[in-house]
Design an enzyme around this catalytic site. Structure first.
Site, PDB file in Angstrom:
ATOM      1  N   ALA A  10     -35.829 -26.753   0.462  1.00  0.00           N
ATOM      2  CA  ALA A  10     -36.230 -27.642  -0.634  1.00  0.00           C
ATOM      3  C   ALA A  10     -36.124 -26.988  -1.998  1.00  0.00           C
ATOM      4  O   ALA A  10     -36.113 -27.664  -3.020  1.00  0.00           O
ATOM      5  CB  ALA A  10     -37.667 -28.119  -0.405  1.00  0.00           C
ATOM      6  N   ARG A  15     -32.433 -19.304 -10.037  1.00  0.00           N
ATOM      7  CA  ARG A  15     -31.691 -18.104 -10.445  1.00  0.00           C
ATOM      8  C   ARG A  15     -30.193 -18.176 -10.146  1.00  0.00           C
ATOM      9  O   ARG A  15     -29.419 -17.320 -10.563  1.00  0.00           O
ATOM     10  CB  ARG A  15     -32.318 -16.852  -9.802  1.00  0.00           C
ATOM     11  CG  ARG A  15     -33.599 -16.431 -10.538  1.00  0.00           C
ATOM     12  CD  ARG A  15     -34.092 -15.087 -10.068  1.00  0.00           C
ATOM     13  NE  ARG A  15     -34.698 -15.174  -8.756  1.00  0.00           N
ATOM     14  CZ  ARG A  15     -34.777 -14.140  -7.908  1.00  0.00           C
ATOM     15  NH1 ARG A  15     -34.276 -12.969  -8.232  1.00  0.00           N
ATOM     16  NH2 ARG A  15     -35.360 -14.291  -6.742  1.00  0.00           N
ATOM     17  N   THR A  81     -44.352 -22.492   0.755  1.00  0.00           N
ATOM     18  CA  THR A  81     -43.683 -22.490   2.066  1.00  0.00           C
ATOM     19  C   THR A  81     -44.541 -23.130   3.168  1.00  0.00           C
ATOM     20  O   THR A  81     -44.000 -23.768   4.076  1.00  0.00           O
ATOM     21  CB  THR A  81     -43.278 -21.055   2.477  1.00  0.00           C
ATOM     22  OG1 THR A  81     -44.362 -20.154   2.179  1.00  0.00           O
ATOM     23  CG2 THR A  81     -42.053 -20.577   1.714  1.00  0.00           C
ATOM     24  N   TYR A 103     -35.112 -20.079   6.922  1.00  0.00           N
ATOM     25  CA  TYR A 103     -34.869 -20.429   5.521  1.00  0.00           C
ATOM     26  C   TYR A 103     -33.401 -20.778   5.309  1.00  0.00           C
ATOM     27  O   TYR A 103     -32.521 -20.070   5.787  1.00  0.00           O
ATOM     28  CB  TYR A 103     -35.204 -19.241   4.602  1.00  0.00           C
ATOM     29  CG  TYR A 103     -36.664 -18.894   4.489  1.00  0.00           C
ATOM     30  CD1 TYR A 103     -37.646 -19.640   5.127  1.00  0.00           C
ATOM     31  CD2 TYR A 103     -37.066 -17.821   3.702  1.00  0.00           C
ATOM     32  CE1 TYR A 103     -38.976 -19.314   5.002  1.00  0.00           C
ATOM     33  CE2 TYR A 103     -38.400 -17.482   3.568  1.00  0.00           C
ATOM     34  CZ  TYR A 103     -39.355 -18.238   4.227  1.00  0.00           C
ATOM     35  OH  TYR A 103     -40.667 -17.914   4.101  1.00  0.00           O
ATOM     36  N   GLY A 140     -42.799 -10.073   0.534  1.00  0.00           N
ATOM     37  CA  GLY A 140     -44.149  -9.984   1.066  1.00  0.00           C
ATOM     38  C   GLY A 140     -44.257  -8.756   1.971  1.00  0.00           C
ATOM     39  O   GLY A 140     -43.296  -8.403   2.651  1.00  0.00           O
ATOM     40  N   ASN A 226     -30.473 -15.365  -3.794  1.00  0.00           N
ATOM     41  CA  ASN A 226     -31.165 -15.955  -4.940  1.00  0.00           C
ATOM     42  C   ASN A 226     -30.292 -16.039  -6.181  1.00  0.00           C
ATOM     43  O   ASN A 226     -30.559 -16.828  -7.065  1.00  0.00           O
ATOM     44  CB  ASN A 226     -32.413 -15.130  -5.274  1.00  0.00           C
ATOM     45  CG  ASN A 226     -33.386 -15.125  -4.113  1.00  0.00           C
ATOM     46  OD1 ASN A 226     -33.897 -16.162  -3.709  1.00  0.00           O
ATOM     47  ND2 ASN A 226     -33.614 -13.951  -3.534  1.00  0.00           N
ATOM     48  N   ARG A 315      -2.679 -27.820   5.394  1.00  0.00           N
ATOM     49  CA  ARG A 315      -3.846 -28.563   4.903  1.00  0.00           C
ATOM     50  C   ARG A 315      -4.482 -29.372   6.040  1.00  0.00           C
ATOM     51  O   ARG A 315      -3.917 -29.475   7.129  1.00  0.00           O
ATOM     52  CB  ARG A 315      -3.433 -29.441   3.736  1.00  0.00           C
ATOM     53  CG  ARG A 315      -3.051 -28.585   2.508  1.00  0.00           C
ATOM     54  CD  ARG A 315      -2.452 -29.423   1.409  1.00  0.00           C
ATOM     55  NE  ARG A 315      -3.318 -30.551   1.080  1.00  0.00           N
ATOM     56  CZ  ARG A 315      -2.901 -31.681   0.515  1.00  0.00           C
ATOM     57  NH1 ARG A 315      -1.620 -31.840   0.222  1.00  0.00           N
ATOM     58  NH2 ARG A 315      -3.751 -32.638   0.240  1.00  0.00           N
ATOM     59  N   ARG A 422      23.016 -41.451  -0.345  1.00  0.00           N
ATOM     60  CA  ARG A 422      23.267 -40.697  -1.571  1.00  0.00           C
ATOM     61  C   ARG A 422      24.533 -41.258  -2.200  1.00  0.00           C
ATOM     62  O   ARG A 422      25.334 -41.908  -1.543  1.00  0.00           O
ATOM     63  CB  ARG A 422      23.438 -39.212  -1.256  1.00  0.00           C
ATOM     64  CG  ARG A 422      24.615 -38.950  -0.356  1.00  0.00           C
ATOM     65  CD  ARG A 422      24.642 -37.524   0.151  1.00  0.00           C
ATOM     66  NE  ARG A 422      25.875 -37.293   0.890  1.00  0.00           N
ATOM     67  CZ  ARG A 422      26.028 -36.313   1.778  1.00  0.00           C
ATOM     68  NH1 ARG A 422      25.047 -35.492   2.054  1.00  0.00           N
ATOM     69  NH2 ARG A 422      27.177 -36.161   2.390  1.00  0.00           N
TER      70      ARG A 422
END
Ligand code: UD1
Ligand code: CA
Length: 449
Positions: A10, A15, A81, A103, A140, A226, A315, A422
């Site tokens: 979410a 940054r 969180t 995450y 943390g 980040n 492609r 042609r």
């Protein structure tokens, strides 16, 4: 026991300095989110809930591309969180088993590591994925007591002593789903950020007398993205891993450091890939195929024994059967080439079917687009397309047909026929010499004057 995933996606990722939600930035040609979902898929989850917020619609769409059955939980406001995981409660209603929290911006967690966490659940009610950080920075910190994790303290809220701890929180958590939601109910937001921290469930679990364990992994696995610089570093790491995997799988990479892979690239044993080749999303290369230097491929399939390049572009929808040859400066899009067909030089083959053993001469182009619609070109078996043929689609050429060089083919060609489209050649005897004489005389006169 069954397992479900809760993938947090979410956040805005401010940054990244981008309009695009962070989890949709590509790594190995696939959104970051797809990497996290793939890692989790290794557990064979019963349900997958992706928590969206910023760019919710686009994020949900990308999630569905990876897994059509994915459940989406919308987090209107990003309040931390724990609050994010709580949004998955409805999605996991009636589910019995473990929930694993991942995450969306952490792409490198491996299936093996997640398996180890699940194994550790036999000993602990809650299992947290931790790592020894070279530079613990703002992660943390895991406060251990023996083999029990007592609590997780966020950097912002940590004391000097706690900041000195090098064992860090990856954020990945595994617990019985019901237990997880019960623990989250106890989480408050009295902290430095005013957010509901998922990390607080550890101390709450301990207070309830539940055992909390840590599974450790390599720091490289928990790399979170980040910034653009971190995304670029992650791309480098991803490519290094894919190159090593390809070599292990028995693929010859002539200059591995110059070859770029996508998340889903599949290459068979004894295939050979020359220098400076880029594999975009959706490419499968069978055994013993050869991709020569400087090719760009996406959304295509190259069968056994086929050769491509140098300097070719395949492609989406390019489908090459066995022993097809695609040469230099050739572009193939949404076209099926049957066994042994050859397009060796300077051609565009788009929206076409090419029969087996057909040879397409240099400079041939399928004129597939009229400015509004795309049309198909159908070429039979053993057809010989003369150099510089324009195939104005829709058009069909029967088996064993031929076209004269420089033809513009606007109508169907029956099987076995030679089509000449042609202007007829006319020769003017001596005119070249007379013309040059006249021009040279004109030049001499100009110099005098
Ligand atoms: C979090 C952990 C920290 C850990 C670090 C690892 C908490 C409180 N902290 O910190 O201990 O070391 O990850 O990278 O959990 N998200 C939402 N909704 C929200 C908030 C976050 O979906 O309301 C998502 C983000 O998009 C992101 C993930 O959760 O994918 C982590 O959030 P983030 O704010 O980056 O947490 P950190 O501060 O890095
Ligand atoms: Ca983060």
């Amino acid at each position: 026991m069954s397992v479900s995933l809760v993938i947090l996606a979410a956040g805005l990722g401010s940054r990244m300095n981008s309009e695009r939600p962070k989890v949709l930035h590509p790594l190995g040609g696939a959104p970051l989110l797809a990497h996290a979902m793939r890692a989790g898929a290794a557990l064979g989850p019963e349900r997958v809930v992706v928590v969206t917020g910023h760019g919710a619609e686009a994020v949900a769409k990308a999630a569905r591309v990876e897994d059509p059955d994915v459940l989406i939980a919308h987090q209107v406001e990003q309040r931390g969180t724990a609050h994010a995981v709580a949004q998955a409660r409805q999605g996991l209603d009636g589910f019995e088993g473990d929930a694993v929290v991942l995450y969306g911006d952490t792409p490198f967690v491996t299936g093996d590591t997640l398996e180890r966490m699940r194994d550790a659940r036999s000993k602990h009610a809650v299992v947290v994925l931790g790592f020894e950080a070279a530079d613990p920075g703002r992660y943390g910190r895991l406060v251990m007591q023996g083999d029990q994790l007592e609590r997780i303290v966020e950097f912002k809220d940590a004391t000097e002593d706690e900041r000195a701890i090098r064992l860090c929180n990856s954020g990945v958590v595994c617990a019985d789903a019901m237990t997880l939601f019960q623990l989250i109910d106890g989480v408050g937001n009295e902290n430095a950020s005013g957010e509901y921290y998922l990390t607080d469930i550890v101390a709450i679990a301990r207070q309830k007398g539940l055992s909390v364990g840590v599974v450790r992994c390599d720091e490289a696995e928990t790399l979170g993205i980040n910034t653009r610089a971190e995304l670029a570093a992650a791309e480098t790491a991803f490519q290094a891993r894919k190159r090593a995997e390809a070599l292990d799988d028995g693929v010859t990479l002539i200059a591995p450091e110059t070859i770029y892979f996508a998340l889903d690239t599949v290459i068979g044993r004894d295939a050979v890939v020359g220098p400076n080749v880029v594999f975009g999303p959706g490419v499968t290369i069978e055994s013993e195929a050869t991709i020569r230097a400087y090719c760009h491929l996406e959304g295509c399939h190259v069968s056994r024994g086929a050769t491509v390049g140098p300097f070719a572009r395949l492609r989406p929808g390019a489908e090459l059967a066995e022993d097809v040859h695609i040469g230099n400066f050739v572009e193939i899009k949404n076209a099926i080439l049957d066994e042994g067909a050859k397009v060796n030089h300077l051609s565009y083959i788009g929206d076409a079917d090419v029969g087996e053993k057909t040879n397409i001469g240099a400079g041939t182009i399928t004129c597939n687009y009229d400015g509004v619609f795309k049309h198909r070109t159908t070429i039979g078996k053993r057809v010989f397309i003369g150099s510089d043929t324009m195939l104005v689609a829709p058009v069909t050429l029967g088996d064993d047909a031929m076209t004269g060089s420089g033809s513009v083919i606007t109508g169907d060609v029956p099987a076995g026929a030679l089509a000449l489209g042609r202007a007829k050649q006319e020769n003017k005897p001596g005119l070249a010499i007379r013309l040059m004489e006249r021009l040279r005389a004109l030049k001499a006169k100009k110099k005098e004057g």
